[in-house]
Design an enzyme around this catalytic site. Structure first.
Site, PDB file in Angstrom:
ATOM      1  N   ASP A  67      13.902 122.757 135.749  1.00  0.00           N
ATOM      2  CA  ASP A  67      14.672 123.931 135.348  1.00  0.00           C
ATOM      3  C   ASP A  67      13.861 124.832 134.430  1.00  0.00           C
ATOM      4  OD1 ASP A  67      14.709 122.090 133.262  1.00  0.00           O
ATOM      5  OD2 ASP A  67      16.848 121.719 133.382  1.00  0.00           O
ATOM      6  N   ASN A 136      26.994 116.594 127.689  1.00  0.00           N
ATOM      7  CA  ASN A 136      28.134 116.839 128.582  1.00  0.00           C
ATOM      8  C   ASN A 136      27.895 116.258 129.974  1.00  0.00           C
ATOM      9  OD1 ASN A 136      26.192 118.521 129.575  1.00  0.00           O
ATOM     10  ND2 ASN A 136      27.317 120.431 129.260  1.00  0.00           N
ATOM     11  N   GLU A 143      25.608 121.965 135.023  1.00  0.00           N
ATOM     12  CA  GLU A 143      26.621 121.752 133.988  1.00  0.00           C
ATOM     13  C   GLU A 143      27.919 121.232 134.633  1.00  0.00           C
ATOM     14  OE1 GLU A 143      25.528 121.862 131.082  1.00  0.00           O
ATOM     15  OE2 GLU A 143      24.786 123.805 130.406  1.00  0.00           O
TER      16      GLU A 143
HETATM   17  C1  F6R Z   1      15.584 119.735 130.665  1.00  0.00           C
HETATM   18  C2  F6R Z   1      16.762 119.200 131.313  1.00  0.00           C
HETATM   19  C3  F6R Z   1      17.949 118.736 130.549  1.00  0.00           C
HETATM   20  C4  F6R Z   1      17.610 117.713 129.462  1.00  0.00           C
HETATM   21  C5  F6R Z   1      18.869 117.319 128.696  1.00  0.00           C
HETATM   22  C6  F6R Z   1      18.564 116.368 127.560  1.00  0.00           C
HETATM   23  O1  F6R Z   1      14.577 120.001 131.634  1.00  0.00           O
HETATM   24  O2  F6R Z   1      16.763 119.170 132.479  1.00  0.00           O
HETATM   25  O3  F6R Z   1      18.871 118.183 131.461  1.00  0.00           O
HETATM   26  O4  F6R Z   1      17.021 116.577 130.035  1.00  0.00           O
HETATM   27  O5  F6R Z   1      19.484 118.468 128.193  1.00  0.00           O
HETATM   28  O6  F6R Z   1      17.798 117.031 126.601  1.00  0.00           O
HETATM   29  P1  F6R Z   1      17.338 116.305 125.265  1.00  0.00           P
HETATM   30  O7  F6R Z   1      16.379 115.267 125.641  1.00  0.00           O
HETATM   31  O8  F6R Z   1      16.678 117.417 124.460  1.00  0.00           O
HETATM   32  O9  F6R Z   1      18.560 115.768 124.628  1.00  0.00           O
END
Ligand code: F6R
Length: 257
Positions: A67, A136, A143
């Site tokens: 992403d 979430n 999402e």
């Molecule tokens: C980022 C992504 C997100 C993160 C998730 C956890 O490329 O795809 O899904 O893996 O938001 O982020 P952290 O590790 O910062 O809690």
């Protein structure tokens, strides 16, 4: 789902790093799908440490990523392209020539998404997709509410995700509200998936992903239907799982009589 529960975050990070290294050692031209965020920063640091101790040739690996924020240039310090180039690719010797990037600053984002999907198809799909999980239950930036059949597309970030990721932006710096992400269907087409989750703040999302009936309210629960997903968890992230097995893995080819 295989669930690997580790006593500490350090052990979980080491375990995930070893899974990635094993994939590349086995298949040096693997198509890898990289993630970003705080958890991945720890994992990539571990890969760099292991690389110094026991060098592995990453130069044949083909890279895709999960992403990217909309509107940030590739060299913006908070862009995921910048993150991956500096924290993963340069230190491990992954080749830019073998990397495919989601261009969140492309003039035509729909076209960028389609081009990305066709590059992925041309590469033969993802061999190993690495994932984190949002509080979430998001995977990539899919999402809650994202449909199972989604592919690479533009999405609006939820208030919870924006709040969680605010820590990466300096006070006063504009934080993008939109992103482009691989879809759930695209993720599920990966041969193998490794999801790393650390810390008690991920425990609720982990339990919903692994043990509650799959629901669009927890996008990561779609992984229950994937035949080769490994969850690597530290004790805190695993704390709300009711299944207390240390590892739930595939049955051996030959069962004892
Ligand atoms: C980022 C992504 C997100 C993160 C998730 C956890 O490329 O795809 O899904 O893996 O938001 O982020 P952290 O590790 O910062 O809690």
């Amino acid at each position: 789902m295989n669930i690997v529960r580790c006593d500490s975050a350090e052990q979980a990070v080491r375990h995930a790093a070893e899974l990635l290294r094993a994939q590349v050692a086995r298949s040096p031209k693997s198509v890898m799908g990289w993630a970003t965020g705080g958890t991945m920063a720890r994992l990539y640091q571990e890969l760099v440490t292991l690389q110094q101790q026991d060098p592995l040739d990453w130069s044949g690996v083909r890279s895709f990523h999960l992403d990217e924020y909309i509107g940030l240039a590739a060299d913006h310090p908070q862009s995921y392209r910048h993150f991956l180039r500096h924290q993963l690719m340069a230190p491990l010797g992954l080749q830019e020539a073998h990397a495919h990037w989601l261009r969140g600053d492309a003039p035509d984002l729909e076209q960028a998404g389609r081009a990305y999907e066709s590059a992925l198809a041309q590469a033969g799909g993802i061999d190993l997709q690495l994932l984190g999980i949002g509080h979430n239950g998001h995977i990539g930036f899919n999402e809650p509410g994202a449909r199972l059949d989604t592919r690479t597309r533009v999405v609006r970030l939820s208030p919870r995700t924006l709040a969680a990721n605010q820590r990466f932006f300096a006070p006063g710096e504009v934080q993008p509200q939109w992103a482009i992400t691989l879809g759930i269907q695209t993720i599920l087409e990966s041969q193998q998936i490794v999801l790393l989750a650390l810390g008690e703040d991920k425990a609720r999302a982990v339990a919903a992903m692994a043990e509650e009936p799959p629901s669009e309210l927890c996008p990561a629960s779609a992984l229950q239907a994937h035949p080769a997903t490994t969850l690597v968890l530290d004790a805190a992230a695993a704390a709300l799982l009711t299944c207390k097995n240390t590892e739930r893995s595939a049955l051996p080819a030959q069962l004892p009589p």
